[in-house]
Motif scaffolding. Structure first.
Motif, PDB file in Angstrom:
ATOM      1  N   ILE A 236       0.784  -1.132   0.100  1.00 51.35           N
ATOM      2  CA  ILE A 236       0.003  -0.140   0.064  1.00 51.35           C
ATOM      3  C   ILE A 236       0.932   1.153  -0.153  1.00 51.35           C
ATOM      4  N   GLY A 237       2.003   1.370   0.820  1.00 52.02           N
ATOM      5  CA  GLY A 237       2.982   2.431   0.938  1.00 52.02           C
ATOM      6  C   GLY A 237       3.424   2.774  -0.374  1.00 52.02           C
ATOM      7  N   ARG A 238       3.960   1.611  -1.178  1.00 50.46           N
ATOM      8  CA  ARG A 238       4.765   1.886  -2.083  1.00 50.46           C
ATOM      9  C   ARG A 238       3.762   2.316  -3.084  1.00 50.46           C
ATOM     10  N   ALA A 239       2.701   1.998  -3.333  1.00 45.79           N
ATOM     11  CA  ALA A 239       1.572   2.446  -4.347  1.00 45.79           C
ATOM     12  C   ALA A 239       1.260   3.928  -4.286  1.00 45.79           C
ATOM     13  N   HIS A 240       1.238   4.274  -2.925  1.00 43.61           N
ATOM     14  CA  HIS A 240       0.733   5.701  -2.820  1.00 43.61           C
ATOM     15  C   HIS A 240       1.975   6.611  -2.820  1.00 43.61           C
ATOM     16  N   ARG A 241       2.998   6.150  -2.508  1.00 41.18           N
ATOM     17  CA  ARG A 241       4.215   6.834  -2.520  1.00 41.18           C
ATOM     18  C   ARG A 241       4.484   7.048  -3.962  1.00 41.18           C
ATOM     19  N   HIS A 242       4.532   6.188  -4.987  1.00 37.96           N
ATOM     20  CA  HIS A 242       5.102   6.250  -6.316  1.00 37.96           C
ATOM     21  C   HIS A 242       3.939   6.211  -7.402  1.00 37.96           C
ATOM     22  N   GLY A 243       2.866   5.881  -7.056  1.00 39.37           N
ATOM     23  CA  GLY A 243       1.464   5.742  -7.961  1.00 39.37           C
ATOM     24  C   GLY A 243       1.566   4.353  -8.441  1.00 39.37           C
ATOM     25  N   VAL A 267       2.056 -15.075 -10.724  1.00 40.02           N
ATOM     26  CA  VAL A 267       1.752 -14.124 -11.465  1.00 40.02           C
ATOM     27  C   VAL A 267       3.010 -13.708 -11.908  1.00 40.02           C
ATOM     28  N   ARG A 268       2.666 -13.193 -13.388  1.00 40.40           N
ATOM     29  CA  ARG A 268       3.757 -12.790 -14.374  1.00 40.40           C
ATOM     30  C   ARG A 268       3.487 -11.504 -14.958  1.00 40.40           C
ATOM     31  N   THR A 269       2.145 -11.172 -14.721  1.00 39.35           N
ATOM     32  CA  THR A 269       1.735  -9.678 -15.312  1.00 39.35           C
ATOM     33  C   THR A 269       1.009  -9.260 -14.153  1.00 39.35           C
ATOM     34  N   LEU A 270       1.305  -7.658 -13.960  1.00 35.54           N
ATOM     35  CA  LEU A 270       0.732  -7.371 -12.612  1.00 35.54           C
ATOM     36  C   LEU A 270       0.545  -5.706 -12.829  1.00 35.54           C
ATOM     37  N   VAL A 271      -0.767  -5.319 -12.524  1.00 35.29           N
ATOM     38  CA  VAL A 271      -1.027  -3.828 -12.626  1.00 35.29           C
ATOM     39  C   VAL A 271      -1.239  -3.443 -11.189  1.00 35.29           C
ATOM     40  N   VAL A 272      -0.711  -2.706 -10.548  1.00 37.74           N
ATOM     41  CA  VAL A 272      -0.854  -2.087  -8.962  1.00 37.74           C
ATOM     42  C   VAL A 272      -1.425  -0.598  -9.259  1.00 37.74           C
ATOM     43  N   VAL A 273      -2.481  -0.192  -8.548  1.00 35.80           N
ATOM     44  CA  VAL A 273      -3.038   0.976  -8.565  1.00 35.80           C
ATOM     45  C   VAL A 273      -3.477   1.262  -7.111  1.00 35.80           C
ATOM     46  N   PRO A 274      -3.063   2.493  -6.699  1.00 35.90           N
ATOM     47  CA  PRO A 274      -3.463   2.868  -5.335  1.00 35.90           C
ATOM     48  C   PRO A 274      -5.021   3.211  -5.321  1.00 35.90           C
ATOM     49  N   VAL A 275      -5.540   2.761  -4.067  1.00 36.78           N
ATOM     50  CA  VAL A 275      -6.996   3.345  -3.955  1.00 36.78           C
ATOM     51  C   VAL A 275      -7.040   4.268  -2.622  1.00 36.78           C
ATOM     52  N   GLY A 276      -7.941   5.200  -2.886  1.00 36.86           N
ATOM     53  CA  GLY A 276      -8.324   6.134  -1.850  1.00 36.86           C
ATOM     54  C   GLY A 276      -7.044   6.835  -1.260  1.00 36.86           C
TER      55      GLY A 276
END
Length: 474
Positions: A236-243, A267-276
Motif C-alpha cells: 500500500i505504501g509503495r503504491a501511494h508513494r510512487h503511483g 503472477v507474471r503480469t501485474l497492474v498495481v493501482v493505489p486506492v483512496g
C-alpha cells in the motif's frame, strides 16, 4: 418509390463492409437517400440495445434497455411493428417533436434470432405498407452480414467501465461493492485475477473475494495472507508513494521484495493501482499468469475504477456511520427507541420476552453527585448488562435510566433467569436494578407486552427493588 432499387442499392454495398458498424452505417446511409425519415440500427451489446448507426435526427438514444420503447418491444418479441400514430402507442420513445409514424423490424441472424432492430420514423405522410416490407428484407440481409462479420460489435472497455461503475454505485454493502470492483477490474483489464487490499485501524486486510474466484486468485489471496500485515502495508505504501505501476512483459527479471508473494502465486503480469487516500486507502492488484504487457490505457482505466470504488466505499461507510449515530444512544452506544420499536414489532408469541429495567436510586445519584457521575454510572451499567446477555439478545436504552432487553426464550422461567443474571451483573458494578419480565402472548400487541413488563417492574419497585418479577399471563 422503386423499393426494389432501394433494396438493390443496400444489398450491393453490404458485402463490402468489413465490420458490423460499417454494415449498419452503410444500410442507414443508403436508406436515407430514399426515405425522408429518422433511421437507426440498434444492436444488442451486452445487456442493452446500443445505437450503432443513425441519421435523420438531431438526437438519438445511445442505449435503450432491452424491453423499452417500440424498439425494445420489437427486439424482445422478434415481431416487427407498424405504428401509424406514435402518439397512440404508450411505448413510443420521443426523439423528434414532429414524428407521426414508425416502422420497426427485428434484425435477425440466419437462425431467426433477433440481434437488433432497424427503426424508421416519419414526420410526413407516407405509405407504410411497402416500407415495412422493404425494411424487413433489408434487416434480414443486414443480420446475415453482421453474423458473417462475427456478430454485433463487442462492448468497449470504456463502456464496460461505465456499466461496472453503475453497479458499484448501486451496491448496498461493503461486500457487494468490493465484489463488484474486483469483477470489474478483471472484466475491463481482461486479466485473470484481481485483489483489493484495504487499510484500516487494525492494519491492512484483504478485501472481500469474488463469489467464483479463479485458481490464480485463490493462490494470490493465500500468498498475500501468508505474507502478513507488514507486507500488505508495504504494498500500500509503495503504491501511494510512487503511483500506479505495471509489468512490461519481459521475462527473466525478478520482482522486488514487496511483490515476491505475488510471483510465488504464479503472477507474471501485474497492474498495481493505489486506492483512496494514503492513510485509510489501499491498493488494487490486477494480475495474470500469462506474460503480457498491459498498455497505459489499461492502467488508466484501472485508476478510474479504483477511484470510483473508493468513492462508493467511502459513501457506504459514511452512511453506515450516520445510520449508527441516528439509531444509537450517544452516551451508552446502545440502540434507542426507534430500533426498539422495529424490533418488538417482530415479536414471536410464546418466544419473545421483554425485560423492562430501571436503575434503582438513580435520581439520588444525580442529585448528590451530579449528572456527570450519573452518566458514568449509566455507561458502566450498560456495558455490564450488555456483557451479561447471551449471543443474539438485544439491549436498548429507552429513557434516562430505563433499559429494555429483548430476548428469545423457550419458556418464561428462562426469561426470569436472564433477568436475574442482569441483576447480578448490576450488583457487581455497585448498583442495583429492578427488572420486569413479560413474554409476548398470541394476538397481543407489542405495546401491550411492554406495558405488562412495565407493570411487573413497578411491582418490584413497590416491594423493595433489586429483584426480578414475571408479569402474569393475561
Amino acid at each position: 418509390m422503386d423499393h426494389n432499387r432501394v433494396i438493390r442499392d443496400v444489398t450491393v454495398r453490404l458485402p463490402m463492409a468489413s465490420t458490423a458498424v460499417e454494415a449498419c452505417q452503410w444500410t442507414v446511409d443508403a436508406l436515407a437517400r430514399y426515405a425522408p425519415a429518422t433511421i437507426s440500427v440498434l444492436l444488442q451489446v451486452h445487456d442493452r440495445l446500443r445505437c450503432i448507426a443513425a441519421t435523420g435526427s438531431w438526437h438519438v438514444f445511445s442505449t435503450v434497455p432491452p424491453k423499452a420503447g417500440i424498439v425494445g418491444r420489437v427486439y424482445a418479441s422478434g415481431v416487427g411493428a407498424t405504428v401509424a400514430q406514435v402518439a397512440d402507442d404508450p411505448d413510443y420513445l420521443p426523439l423528434r417533436p414532429d414524428v407521426t409514424a414508425e416502422i420497426c423490424v427485428p434484425v435477425l441472424d440466419p437462425a431467426g434470432r433477433p440481434i437488433g432492430v432497424l427503426d424508421l420514423q416519419w414526420s410526413d405522410p407516407v405509405e407504410l405498407g411497402p416500407w415495412r416490407e422493404t425494411a424487413e428484407r433489408l434487416a434480414n440481409r443486414l443480420g446475415a452480414r453482421i453474423v458473417a462479420l462475427g456478430g454485433p460489435p463487442a462492448e468497449s472497455r470504456s463502456e464496460k467501465l461505465l456499466r461496472h461503475a453503475a453497479a458499484m454505485t448501486a451496491a448496498q454493502t461493503d461486500w457487494e461493492l468490493m465484489t463488484a470492483a474486483i469483477g470489474a477490474a478483471r472484466d475491463v483489464s481482461t486479466l485473470a485475477a484481481a485483489v483489493l487490499v484495504l487499510g484500516g485501524r487494525d492494519g491492512p486486510r484483504l478485501g472481500a473475494p469474488t463469489r467464483t474466484p479463479g485458481e490464480l486468485e485463490h493462490r494470490l489471496r493465500a500468498e498475500l495472507a501468508e505474507a502478513g500485515t507488514p507486507a500488505l502495508g508495504r504494498m500500500i505504501g509503495r503504491a501511494h508513494r510512487h503511483g500506479a505501476a505495471y509489468t512490461l512483459g519481459e521475462a527473466g527479471h525478478p520482482p522486488t521484495v514487496d511483490y515476491a508473494p505475488l510471483a510465488r502465486a504464479g503472477v507474471r503480469t501485474l497492474v498495481v493501482v493505489p486506492v483512496g487516500p494514503p492513510d485509510t486507502g489501499g491498493v488494487l492488484l490486477v494480475a495474470d499468469e500469462r506474460l503480457l504487457s498491459p498498455d497505459p490505457t489499461t492502467v488508466s482505466l484501472m485508476e478510474l475504477l479504483a477511484g470510483q470504488a473508493w468513492t462508493c466505499l467511502d459513501r457506504l461507510r459514511t452512511l453506515a456511520q450516520l445510520s449508527e449515530q441516528a439509531n444509537s444512544d450517544p452516551l451508552t452506544g446502545l440502540r434507542h427507541t426507534g430500533p426498539f420499536g422495529q424490533r418488538i414489532a417482530t415479536a414471536t408469541p410464546g418466544r419473545t420476552a421483554l425485560l423492562a429495567i430501571d436503575v434503582d436510586g438513580f435520581k439520588s445519584v444525580n442529585d448528590t453527585y451530579g449528572h456527570q457521575a450519573g452518566d458514568r454510572l449509566l455507561v458502566g451499567l450498560a456495558r455490564a448488562l450488555q456483557d451479561a446477555l447471551r449471543q443474539g439478545d438485544e439491549l436498548f436504552r429507552v429513557g434516562g435510566d430505563e433499559f429494555v432487553a429483548v430476548i428469545e426464550v423457550n419458556r418464561p422461567a428462562e426469561a426470569v433467569r436472564i433477568g436475574e443474571r442482569l441483576a447480578e451483573a448490576a450488583r457487581r458494578t455497585g448498583q442495583t436494578i429492578s427488572v420486569g419480565v413479560a413474554v409476548a402472548e398470541p394476538r397481543e400487541s407489542p405495546e401491550a407486552t411492554l406495558r405488562r413488563a412495565d407493570q411487573a417492574l413497578y411491582t418490584v419497585k413497590r416491594t423493595g427493588r433489586d429483584a426480578v418479577h414475571l408479569a402474569p399471563a393475561t
